[in-house]
Write a protein that holds these residues in place. Structure first.
Motif, PDB file in Angstrom:
ATOM      1  N   PRO A   1       0.660  -1.116  -0.021  1.00 50.57           N
ATOM      2  CA  PRO A   1      -0.096   0.005  -0.095  1.00 50.57           C
ATOM      3  C   PRO A   1       0.887   1.232  -0.081  1.00 50.57           C
ATOM      4  O   PRO A   1       0.320   2.350  -0.334  1.00 50.57           O
ATOM      5  CB  PRO A   1      -0.672  -0.026   1.459  1.00 50.57           C
ATOM      6  CG  PRO A   1       0.050  -1.187   2.215  1.00 50.57           C
ATOM      7  CD  PRO A   1       0.876  -1.876   1.155  1.00 50.57           C
ATOM      8  N   GLN A   2       2.139   1.060   0.382  1.00 51.55           N
ATOM      9  CA  GLN A   2       2.972   2.650   0.543  1.00 51.55           C
ATOM     10  C   GLN A   2       3.329   2.943  -0.965  1.00 51.55           C
ATOM     11  O   GLN A   2       3.592   2.233  -1.719  1.00 51.55           O
ATOM     12  CB  GLN A   2       4.153   2.322   1.494  1.00 51.55           C
ATOM     13  CG  GLN A   2       5.164   1.511   0.806  1.00 51.55           C
ATOM     14  CD  GLN A   2       4.936  -0.117   0.712  1.00 51.55           C
ATOM     15  OE1 GLN A   2       3.649  -0.549   0.989  1.00 51.55           O
ATOM     16  NE2 GLN A   2       5.946  -0.840   0.425  1.00 51.55           N
ATOM     17  N   PRO A   3       3.187   4.251  -0.999  1.00 49.10           N
ATOM     18  CA  PRO A   3       3.566   5.061  -2.125  1.00 49.10           C
ATOM     19  C   PRO A   3       5.243   4.668  -2.476  1.00 49.10           C
ATOM     20  O   PRO A   3       5.736   4.625  -1.575  1.00 49.10           O
ATOM     21  CB  PRO A   3       3.431   6.433  -1.919  1.00 49.10           C
ATOM     22  CG  PRO A   3       2.711   6.625  -0.498  1.00 49.10           C
ATOM     23  CD  PRO A   3       2.723   5.334   0.077  1.00 49.10           C
ATOM     24  N   GLN A   4       5.164   4.735  -3.858  1.00 47.90           N
ATOM     25  CA  GLN A   4       6.539   4.319  -4.343  1.00 47.90           C
ATOM     26  C   GLN A   4       7.026   5.332  -5.310  1.00 47.90           C
ATOM     27  O   GLN A   4       6.155   6.027  -5.912  1.00 47.90           O
ATOM     28  CB  GLN A   4       6.593   2.843  -4.718  1.00 47.90           C
ATOM     29  CG  GLN A   4       6.500   1.989  -3.674  1.00 47.90           C
ATOM     30  CD  GLN A   4       6.520   0.564  -4.491  1.00 47.90           C
ATOM     31  OE1 GLN A   4       7.566   0.394  -5.053  1.00 47.90           O
ATOM     32  NE2 GLN A   4       6.013  -0.391  -3.740  1.00 47.90           N
ATOM     33  N   ARG A   5       8.202   5.560  -5.649  1.00 46.70           N
ATOM     34  CA  ARG A   5       8.815   6.592  -6.418  1.00 46.70           C
ATOM     35  C   ARG A   5       9.726   6.061  -7.207  1.00 46.70           C
ATOM     36  O   ARG A   5      10.537   5.102  -6.863  1.00 46.70           O
ATOM     37  CB  ARG A   5       9.109   7.814  -5.596  1.00 46.70           C
ATOM     38  CG  ARG A   5       9.554   9.056  -6.276  1.00 46.70           C
ATOM     39  CD  ARG A   5       9.792  10.459  -5.521  1.00 46.70           C
ATOM     40  NE  ARG A   5      10.665  10.441  -4.698  1.00 46.70           N
ATOM     41  CZ  ARG A   5      11.929  10.440  -4.732  1.00 46.70           C
ATOM     42  NH1 ARG A   5      12.356  11.033  -5.922  1.00 46.70           N
ATOM     43  NH2 ARG A   5      12.816  10.359  -3.976  1.00 46.70           N
TER      44      ARG A   5
ATOM     45  N   TYR B   1       0.851   4.521  -6.355  1.00 42.12           N
ATOM     46  CA  TYR B   1       0.155   3.663  -5.310  1.00 42.12           C
ATOM     47  C   TYR B   1      -0.962   2.911  -6.046  1.00 42.12           C
ATOM     48  O   TYR B   1      -1.225   3.439  -6.876  1.00 42.12           O
ATOM     49  CB  TYR B   1      -0.009   4.601  -3.872  1.00 42.12           C
ATOM     50  CG  TYR B   1      -0.743   5.636  -4.070  1.00 42.12           C
ATOM     51  CD1 TYR B   1      -0.075   6.941  -4.713  1.00 42.12           C
ATOM     52  CD2 TYR B   1      -1.987   5.869  -4.186  1.00 42.12           C
ATOM     53  CE1 TYR B   1      -0.589   8.183  -4.653  1.00 42.12           C
ATOM     54  CE2 TYR B   1      -2.835   7.209  -4.451  1.00 42.12           C
ATOM     55  CZ  TYR B   1      -2.100   8.195  -4.769  1.00 42.12           C
ATOM     56  OH  TYR B   1      -2.530   9.283  -4.839  1.00 42.12           O
TER      57      TYR B   1
ATOM     58  N   SER C   1       8.439   9.599 -11.717  1.00 46.09           N
ATOM     59  CA  SER C   1       9.486   9.969 -11.556  1.00 46.09           C
ATOM     60  C   SER C   1       9.332  11.563 -10.642  1.00 46.09           C
ATOM     61  O   SER C   1      10.183  12.089 -10.182  1.00 46.09           O
ATOM     62  CB  SER C   1      10.654  10.160 -12.517  1.00 46.09           C
ATOM     63  OG  SER C   1      10.028  11.056 -13.599  1.00 46.09           O
TER      64      SER C   1
ATOM     65  N   VAL D   1      -3.819   5.261  -7.493  1.00 50.46           N
ATOM     66  CA  VAL D   1      -3.470   6.314  -8.024  1.00 50.46           C
ATOM     67  C   VAL D   1      -4.342   6.598  -9.335  1.00 50.46           C
ATOM     68  O   VAL D   1      -4.547   7.626  -9.845  1.00 50.46           O
ATOM     69  CB  VAL D   1      -1.905   6.359  -8.372  1.00 50.46           C
ATOM     70  CG1 VAL D   1      -1.594   5.389  -9.635  1.00 50.46           C
ATOM     71  CG2 VAL D   1      -1.246   7.925  -8.755  1.00 50.46           C
TER      72      VAL D   1
ATOM     73  N   PHE E   1       5.888  12.577  -9.381  1.00 49.52           N
ATOM     74  CA  PHE E   1       4.892  12.102  -8.457  1.00 49.52           C
ATOM     75  C   PHE E   1       5.106  10.857  -7.775  1.00 49.52           C
ATOM     76  O   PHE E   1       6.226  10.023  -8.098  1.00 49.52           O
ATOM     77  CB  PHE E   1       3.715  12.363  -8.836  1.00 49.52           C
ATOM     78  CG  PHE E   1       3.318  13.626  -9.318  1.00 49.52           C
ATOM     79  CD1 PHE E   1       3.979  14.598  -8.868  1.00 49.52           C
ATOM     80  CD2 PHE E   1       2.262  13.570 -10.149  1.00 49.52           C
ATOM     81  CE1 PHE E   1       3.756  15.975  -9.476  1.00 49.52           C
ATOM     82  CE2 PHE E   1       2.093  14.910 -11.060  1.00 49.52           C
ATOM     83  CZ  PHE E   1       2.806  16.036 -10.453  1.00 49.52           C
ATOM     84  N   PHE E   2       4.041  10.073  -7.202  1.00 45.76           N
ATOM     85  CA  PHE E   2       4.341   8.829  -6.460  1.00 45.76           C
ATOM     86  C   PHE E   2       3.241   7.740  -7.021  1.00 45.76           C
ATOM     87  O   PHE E   2       2.477   8.430  -7.721  1.00 45.76           O
ATOM     88  CB  PHE E   2       3.879   8.853  -4.766  1.00 45.76           C
ATOM     89  CG  PHE E   2       4.856   9.723  -3.978  1.00 45.76           C
ATOM     90  CD1 PHE E   2       6.129   9.659  -4.446  1.00 45.76           C
ATOM     91  CD2 PHE E   2       4.368  10.270  -3.031  1.00 45.76           C
ATOM     92  CE1 PHE E   2       7.022  10.423  -3.635  1.00 45.76           C
ATOM     93  CE2 PHE E   2       5.059  11.232  -2.159  1.00 45.76           C
ATOM     94  CZ  PHE E   2       6.684  11.056  -2.570  1.00 45.76           C
TER      95      PHE E   2
END
Lengths: 296, 383
Positions: free
Chosen positions: A116-120, A220, A215, A223, A217-218
């Motif tokens: 669930p955590q946002p990634q970049r 998830y 690159s 999204v 924003f994030f």
């Protein structure tokens, strides 16, 4: 005035992603008549594919883009097999509902696989040959290279799409299908192949947008929800099925949002687009750039 | 007749063999202590970190011979951050496992629903991460059944807002908050507190949780030249804002709401998080010697730094075990009485040096929050 130009530039960057997502959506609708609510998930998958390619597989940028396109192609083929092939002789609501189902399934798959955590995406622009030499200051406007890449990539991709639609046999087939499916089939267009190509194109455009934006924003799992809503806004503004209309409307929406958040209130930015859609649907249902056609 | 007497004889013999072992079982069977946390679902990442602290507390207690001469066994229930599941979990822990107190849970709405049930059964709950003022405000003053060994969310917001003006000496403050209840409440509180201690609020901007593009909002903010920017919202959005602010050329003191006290925030914001300030209850670099010692033991065991979440899980379980030991029997009502007044000498790992489990009438422990500042990718208390 200095700030105005910066707001415009911000709007063009965000509008470019709307264009990429919306053009695919409008193609799929215009050619196949499928209203694809899972289109935001194509964007989400593109973002995750980019992260996997660059962070996990440690690919350079161009092979990473190829990887994203490959994943998008697979997603496009699968989506066609689920949303179009078994549904094409049914009522349009069947494919709408199954596209909702596909969206939920893809979101949950992403939740299970990626968490669930946002990634970049950590895109190191200094390693990209041409991009790293581009300037970031244009008079009063400052655009980091990651952001600058987005409108550039959008222009390139839309140009390629235009050339393909205009001059290739596949493109002619696509346009023929959009005009009249039965006549296209009678003229020798391979309808099944056109359907698959359409879905692949849509997924590839949205997936590239997802990768580019991850690159800045994030990413998830959910999204895609907001992106899909924005893309529908753009498609309605531009006229359902109208590719050029979607391109113009996407940029317009991005700029409008940016100016709203600068001069009115940031809380209003999402509201403005939807108010436009309601007004357009009330007073100009064929869209800003659509032609009113009487159906026989 | 002979047959009956033979059976009778056998029964007597059987009982005489079995009886001592039944007696022995009562004193040497492990004592079962209940915990409930979100171990799956949206808050599972937090839940698992809290669980690591709870487990560590049990391991340490068992290494010292358990409690009341019995080994401790942890019984965990997964509430999935869902109130219905939470209520079921509490009933199961009390009715089936006979847990004399319960550690849980993280989501405040679930904690509120579950602690009402626990209070009916006369079993105290020790918070497993819930910080909302609502959870302790629902206690009857003077007779709390939900205990939280750290200050509530209001105090956290107050301490953070005060730090902007008093610690960082910044008076021109801009506020950015999301449109959730959490963000709106915090923004109002920060506005009130900052104005109260002599600061000025330059602007207040809001956004929808999960929004991605803040570039134009931040460009506008830059032209106001704020000395400090307060962000009230979830960690992911906060990280996004801080990153884009640096891109937009804003160099100022960023201060965030409690939700941004997470390593994920630092990972997502990257180098932009340097200098970012956030309220904290515990950091491994704490000046509190009890807390520092805990951090070192935790690190030796897990090869991982303890954080706010593992510290509070450890704290709640340790307080519960100590109260049980002092009462001398697994009796829910007696343990609640002990927590209410008998733990004022028990030193806590959270908070400044000398903080003790002196629960107030509402079941909360009052101490000032630390204001941690990110330096070299880590939250630190000494900058």
């Amino acid at each position: 005035m200095d700030l105005f130009l910066q707001y415009m530039a911000n709007g063009v960057v965000i509008g470019s992603t709307y264009v990429l997502v919306a053009v695919g959506l409008t193609l799929i609708f215009g050619i196949l008549g499928v209203v694809n609510f899972a289109h935001g998930e194509f964007y989400m998958i593109g973002g995750y594919a980019g992260i996997v390619a660059i962070t996990v597989l440690k690919l350079p940028v161009l092979p990473a883009i190829a990887f994203v396109l490959l994943v998008a192609a697979v997603v496009g083929i699968a989506a066609e097999a689920i949303l179009h092939k078994p549904m094409k002789n049914h009522d349009a609501t069947s494919s709408i509902i199954s596209s909702f189902g596909l969206a939920v399934a893809l979101q949950n798959a992403a939740l299970v696989v990626m968490g669930p955590q946002p990634q970049r995406l950590n895109l190191d622009v200094s390693k990209i040959p041409v991009l790293s030499s581009l300037p970031t200051d244009f008079g009063p406007v400052f655009l980091p290279q990651q952001r600058l890449l987005i409108p550039i990539a959008t222009v390139l991709l839309i140009a390629i799409l235009y050339v393909v639609l205009r001059y290739t046999w596949t493109g002619r087939g696509l346009r023929a299908m959009a005009q009249h499916a039965t006549v296209a089939r009678l003229c020798g267009v391979r309808v099944e192949r056109v359907a698959i190509v359409t879905f692949i194109t849509g997924a590839a455009l949205a997936g590239t947008a997802g990768m580019l934006m991850s690159s800045v924003f994030f990413v998830y799992p959910i999204v895609g929800n907001m992106i899909a809503l924005k893309a529908f806004t753009v498609v309605i503004l531009g006229g359902m099925g109208n590719v050029a209309g979607a391109a113009v409307a996407g940029l317009l929406l991005g700029i409008t949002e940016s100016l709203t958040s600068a001069y009115i209130s940031n809380a209003m930015r999402d509201v403005v687009g939807f108010v436009f859609v309601i007004l357009v649907l009330l007073f100009r249902p064929q869209g800003l750039f659509g032609k009113a056609v009487e159906r026989s | 007749m002979t047959q009956f007497s033979r059976r009778h004889m056998l029964a007597v013999m059987g009982a005489s063999v079995a009886a001592p072992s039944v007696l022995r079982a009562q004193s040497s069977d492990p004592i079962r202590l209940g915990g409930m946390l979100p171990l799956s679902g949206p808050a599972s990442i937090e839940g698992r970190q809290i669980l690591s602290g709870v487990q560590f507390a049990i391991e340490e207690a068992n290494a010292k011979g358990g409690v009341l001469g019995r080994r401790i066994e942890l019984v965990m229930e997964d509430d999935e951050s869902n109130s219905t599941k939470g209520v079921t979990a509490v009933r199961r822990l009390i009715e089936r496992e006979k847990s004399p107190f319960i550690v849980g849970t993280y989501a405040s709405a679930v904690a509120i629903a579950a602690s009402k049930i626990a209070a009916e059964y006369k079993v105290a709950m020790l918070s497993g991460g819930s910080t909302a003022a609502g959870a302790t405000d629902q206690n009857t003053p003077g007779d709390p059944w939900f205990f939280r060994s750290w200050p509530d969310s209001n105090a956290q917001g107050d301490d953070t807002a005060r730090a902007i003006v008093e610690k960082f000496k910044k008076t021109r403050v801009a506020i950015i908050h999301d449109n959730t209840n959490y963000g709106v409440t915090l923004a109002a509180q920060v506005t009130r507190v900052v104005s109260g201690v002599g600061g000025t609020i330059l602007s207040t901007d809001s956004y929808n949780a999960g929004e991605q593009d803040f570039s134009s909002m931040l460009t506008k903010l830059r032209s106001l030249r704020p000395e400090a920017v307060y962000i009230g919202g979830w960690a992911g959005d906060g990280a996004n804002i801080v990153r884009q602010a640096v891109e937009a050329g804003i160099r100022t003191q960023f201060v965030g709401s409690g939700s941004m006290n997470s390593d994920d925030f630092i990972r997502l914001a990257g180098p932009a998080s340097e200098g970012f300030a956030v309220a904290s209850l515990y950091e491994p670099s704490t000046p509190n010697p009890v807390g520092k010692a805990f951090g070192e033991r935790f690190r030796a065991r897990h090869n991982l730094d303890a954080n706010t979440l593992s510290a509070l899980g450890f704290e709640s379980m340790t307080i519960g075990i100590e109260a049980l030991r002092r009462v001398g029997k697994p009796d829910g009502l007696e343990i609640q009485k002990m927590l209410k007044g008998g733990m004022k000498d028990f030193q806590l790992v959270q908070g400044p040096a000398g903080t003790t489990a002196a629960f107030n009438a509402k079941g909360s422990v009052d101490f000032p929050n630390f204001i941690a500042v990110v330096k070299d990718g880590k939250r630190r208390l000494d900058v």
